[in-house]
Design an enzyme around this catalytic site. Structure first.
Site, short mmCIF file in Angstrom:
data_model
loop_
_atom_site.label_atom_id
_atom_site.label_comp_id
_atom_site.label_asym_id
_atom_site.label_seq_id
_atom_site.Cartn_x
_atom_site.Cartn_y
_atom_site.Cartn_z
N ALA A 34 0.82 -1.21 0.00
CA ALA A 34 0.00 0.00 0.00
C ALA A 34 0.86 1.26 0.00
CB ALA A 34 -0.93 0.00 1.20
N SER B 263 -3.98 -3.30 0.30
CA SER B 263 -2.79 -4.06 0.68
C SER B 263 -3.13 -5.53 0.86
CB SER B 263 -2.23 -3.48 1.98
OG SER B 263 -1.27 -4.35 2.50
N GLY B 264 -2.16 -6.40 0.61
CA GLY B 264 -2.38 -7.84 0.70
C GLY B 264 -2.34 -8.37 2.12
N HIS B 265 -1.42 -7.84 2.92
CA HIS B 265 -1.21 -8.49 4.22
C HIS B 265 -2.20 -8.07 5.29
CE1 HIS B 265 1.02 -5.34 6.61
NE2 HIS B 265 0.99 -4.79 5.42
N CYS C 182 3.02 1.10 12.77
CA CYS C 182 4.04 1.73 11.93
C CYS C 182 4.92 2.67 12.75
CB CYS C 182 3.42 2.58 10.83
SG CYS C 182 2.23 1.71 9.87
#
Lengths: 414, 390
Positions: free
Chosen positions: A104, A234-236, A358
């Site tokens: 992302a 986003s994938g995760h 983050c």
């Protein structure tokens, strides 16, 4: 895939001995085993079995380069196409509007910086909010340095952003408006779709970008209903793998390529495709798309249960609004520091985060933007669910928090 | 053409009859740092340690970097060694320094003739070699004040040719000034304090107080990383990790808030001293700088030192933060030090700590509760391990 699974913890060796690489003291495996309760699904999710299988398949049987002309390359290309189709279906768009990226952050960077690259001289104004993810915020900071007129819409005194506030910030000299769908730290749902609809009606040339990472596969939306020209996901965060994201680019939106090279992704994003992660993301999307509504209903129940249970503990306050997406709940225990609580819970096998994962220790400005007092932001924990969490796990969390408030020393004096 | 490393001794050349002790310690430290890079031959002559790589694959750049961080060495040069024949010397100059001379505009020749049997005197070597270089590199001119390249020729048992030496760590060899225990918190100051003591030959052990769950495992990993960076200078560090949570919690409940930090420091000193007694360590080292924070005022230090039976060295006492930061950048601990984790000193810091505490009040406050069992427990549960440089 129940929420609790066995997890090896590591510890440094006690007594005298030599550790050649001290920061890797973790080499010595702890003999303790914990059942793990994972409430940090907004940071990342555990890949589902189907995603793991798909990734393993792409690493073994279909290891080829999708651009190769031979048999193995062909197998890989088929997997790539399947994943692309699934993403297209989930976003309700054409498959050639889906572009795979490294995540992302890259999607957001590409969308914002490339969309403005050629237009910024003619249309110098760009609009965003003050509660965006750092990967969006940093891009606008850069645009500002390059001379753009950046308007950052801040929540009002109640901590709300209305569609009208975003719409009012846009004028006919605006080149891009970027607005997230769901805030990652509080679960606040922004009125992005409504605002974008109004903007698109009045200023059809203004590009709309939505960072939908925290809403994807959690809220029912399509590219059309969002009125977005660009969407990052986003994938995760959806039980897929790390290292993959998608940027949806509506046909006709002119965007300069961000990565140059071999011409993959129709020349827009060069670099050999990260097929294992892409295949995993495709499988995860296939699995999750039909259950968006039922999962949302279940997680809403979880949230209600959590709020009810937390109300039994003294001194806990809920930062998130009742209208927030139930997947993310921000809570505060003003007598304790987040880090202490986090360590306490982590030692007992419960994973939550403070603010967002983050920022790892940095202070969150986003919470302050939502008008949460400084005292509370220091004491904030973020509990983020997925559909595999259970009420029993919430019981355990609340029990442990209650114990913590008895055992730990408070910041404030009694 | 094999390169050789010349490590020039620092102030140990001034030592008298015990000079050998210092030189031996230095040799030991250098050998330990280079052991993992491969096999080297070592010999000493005329206040210089010669280090000759024996294997072909040895990374000489890395070896020079490591030698530069060993205390006791003032300057390091990399040179080549040739027989003391004029032809060999001129050939070596044009082969070894070709690149440097080709890129430069001005040069000078410096000669040192330790072997007086060599037929030419130092000024003669300078003129002859200068002439040779001017013939071969006609674009160069001589500048004796500000040359781009200095061509050094040292005539000893062999002729050594190099293009100047670089400053090394200085100081005296670690292990020649006794042992001290450094209170290592994880901030910017304490690693610098440890570095400064090691520079004066002290062999440094470290003690770290951790308070889980108020401090995290990441905080400890950070401190271990700091210790491993320090170990490049200090040699292997005996690392003591003290579980300090209970004492802090009791202090929080029992002690007057404004004296919290001072009492905590007194108890830390007590725990540290008991470990020192066990391990035969004779002093404590802290990273305090006068007036930097409330616990580092003179009044506070008087109260802290009152709990100490052994000397407490504070090498940063007269330094500004900016000076400390400059050293921490130099020794490469800064970036690790500023990782944002809670450490034992920042947990529960009082809002208004006493900057001018009265000693008797502090002693009374400490005596109002029996800390002895807690201190004993701390000492018993301390984990000890050795941290070496990578």
């Amino acid at each position: 895939m129940a929420g609790a699974y066995v997890y090896k913890f590591l510890t440094a060796k006690s007594g005298k001995g030599t550790l050649d690489t001290p920061s890797l003291a973790l080499n010595i495996i702890r003999k303790k085993f914990y059942s793990l309760i994972y409430f940090d699904n907004a940071a990342t999710t555990k890949p589902c079995d189907e995603a793991v299988k798909a990734a393993a398949n792409a690493l073994t049987a279909a290891f080829g380069n999708p651009s190769s002309r031979h048999r193995v390359g062909m197998d890989a290309e088929i997997l790539l196409r399947q994943a692309r189709d699934r993403l297209a279906m989930s976003l309700g768009c054409a498959e050639d509007e889906i572009f795979f990226t490294s995540g992302a952050t890259e999607s957001n960077n590409t969308a914002i910086l490339s969309a403005c690259e050629n237009k910024i001289k003619r249309l110098p104004r760009v609009v965003t909010t003050t509660v965006e993810h750092p990967s969006v915020k940093a891009c606008f900071d850069k645009l500002e340095k390059l001379g753009a007129e950046v308007v950052r819409v801040a929540p009002d005194e109640n901590g709300d952003i209305t569609d009208k506030m975003i719409f009012d910030a846009v004028n006919d000299r605006t080149c891009l408006v970027s607005c997230m769908l769901v805030n990652n730290e509080t679960g606040y749902v922004l009125p992005t779709a409504k605002a974008f609809a109004m903007i698109k009606r009045k200023y059809p040339d203004c590009i709309t970008h939505c960072d939908a990472v925290q809403g994807f596969m959690k809220l029912p939306f399509k590219a059309k209903t969002l009125f977005a020209d660009l969407i990052s996901v986003s994938g995760h965060k959806i039980h897929g793998a790390k290292g993959v994201g998608v940027l949806f680019i509506k046909k006709g939106t002119k965007i300069a390529p961000f990565m140059l090279g071999g011409g993959q992704e129709k020349g827009f994003r060069s670099g050999t495709e990260n097929l294992p992660a892409i295949a995993a993301m495709g499988e995860a999307v296939k699995l999750l798309t039909p259950t968006i509504d039922s999962r949302l209903q279940y997680v809403t129940e979880l949230r209600e249960y959590l709020v009810e249970k937390l109300s039994e503990i003294d001194g806990i306050e809920i930062n998130s609004k009742p209208s927030a997406l139930p997947y993310v709940t921000s809570i505060a225990m003003p007598n304790f520091k987040s880090e202490t609580l986090l360590n306490y819970l982590s030692d007992r096998g419960i994973c939550v985060s403070s603010g967002s994962a983050c920022s790892k220790g940095k202070k969150s400005t986003v919470l302050q933007e939502f008008r949460i007092s400084a005292e509370k932001t220091d004491s904030t924990l973020r509990v983020s669910f997925c559909a595999e969490n259970t009420k029993a796990e919430i019981d355990e969390l609340c029990k442990t928090l209650k114990r913590a408030s008895g055992e730990l020393c408070t910041i404030k004096r009694k | 053409m094999k390169e050789i490393i010349l490590a020039k001794f620092g102030e140990i050349v001034l030592k008298g009859l015990n000079k050998n002790n210092f030189e031996d310690a230095l040799l030991r430290n250098v050998k330990r740092r280079l052991k993992r890079l491969g096999k080297f031959d070592y010999w000493k002559a005329q206040s210089t340690l010669y280090i000759k790589p024996l294997d072909d694959g040895i990374d000489v750049d890395e070896a020079v970097d490591r030698v530069k961080k060993v205390f006791g060495i003032a300057k390091v040069a990399r040179a080549i060694s040739v027989p003391k024949e004029w032809n060999e010397i001129t050939a070596a100059v044009s082969a070894y320094l070709d690149e440097a001379l080709a890129c430069a505009n001005t040069f000078k020749v410096k000669a040192k003739r330790a072997d007086k049997k060599f037929p030419m005197s130092s000024p003669e070597i300078c003129t002859e070699l200068g002439g040779y270089i001017l013939d071969n590199y006609p674009h160069l001119s001589v500048d004796v004040h500000n040359p781009d390249v200095v061509v050094n020729v040292e005539i000893r048992e062999n002729a050594f040719i190099h293009a100047g030496s670089e400053d090394a760590a200085g100081g005296i060899p670690v292990g020649t000034s006794g042992r001290a225990m450094l209170l290592l918190s994880g901030g910017i100051d304490s690693p610098v304090a440890g570095y400064m003591m090691a520079k004066r030959g002290v062999s440094v052990s470290a003690i770290h107080f951790e308070s889980p769950p108020y401090t995290s495992e990441r905080a400890r990993l950070k401190v271990e990383k700091l210790a491993s960076i320090m170990a490049e200078y200090c040699g292997a560090i005996n690392f003591h990790c003290v579980p300090f949570t209970e004492i802090q919690e009791v202090l929080r409940e029992q002690a007057p808030e404004e004296l919290f930090t001072i009492l905590m420091r007194r108890l830390m000193m007590e725990v540290a001293q008991r470990i020192c007694d066990k391990e035969d360590i004779s002093a404590l080292v802290t990273g305090e700088s006068l007036g930097q924070v409330a616990s580092q005022t003179m009044g506070a230090m008087v109260c802290t030192d009152n709990a100490c039976r052994m000397p407490v060295f504070r090498p940063l006492i007269g330094m500004d933060k900016s000076e400390i930061v400059a050293i921490s950048r130099k020794i490469n601990t800064f970036e690790t030090s500023i990782e944002p984790y809670e450490d034992c000193c920042t947990v529960f810091t009082p809002k208004h700590p006493k900057t001018r505490p009265v000693l008797q009040d502090v002693i009374d406050a400490q005596n109002s509760f029996d800390y002895e069992p807690l201190i004993q427990k701390c000492v018993e549960e301390t984990k000890v391990y050795t941290i070496t440089a990578f």
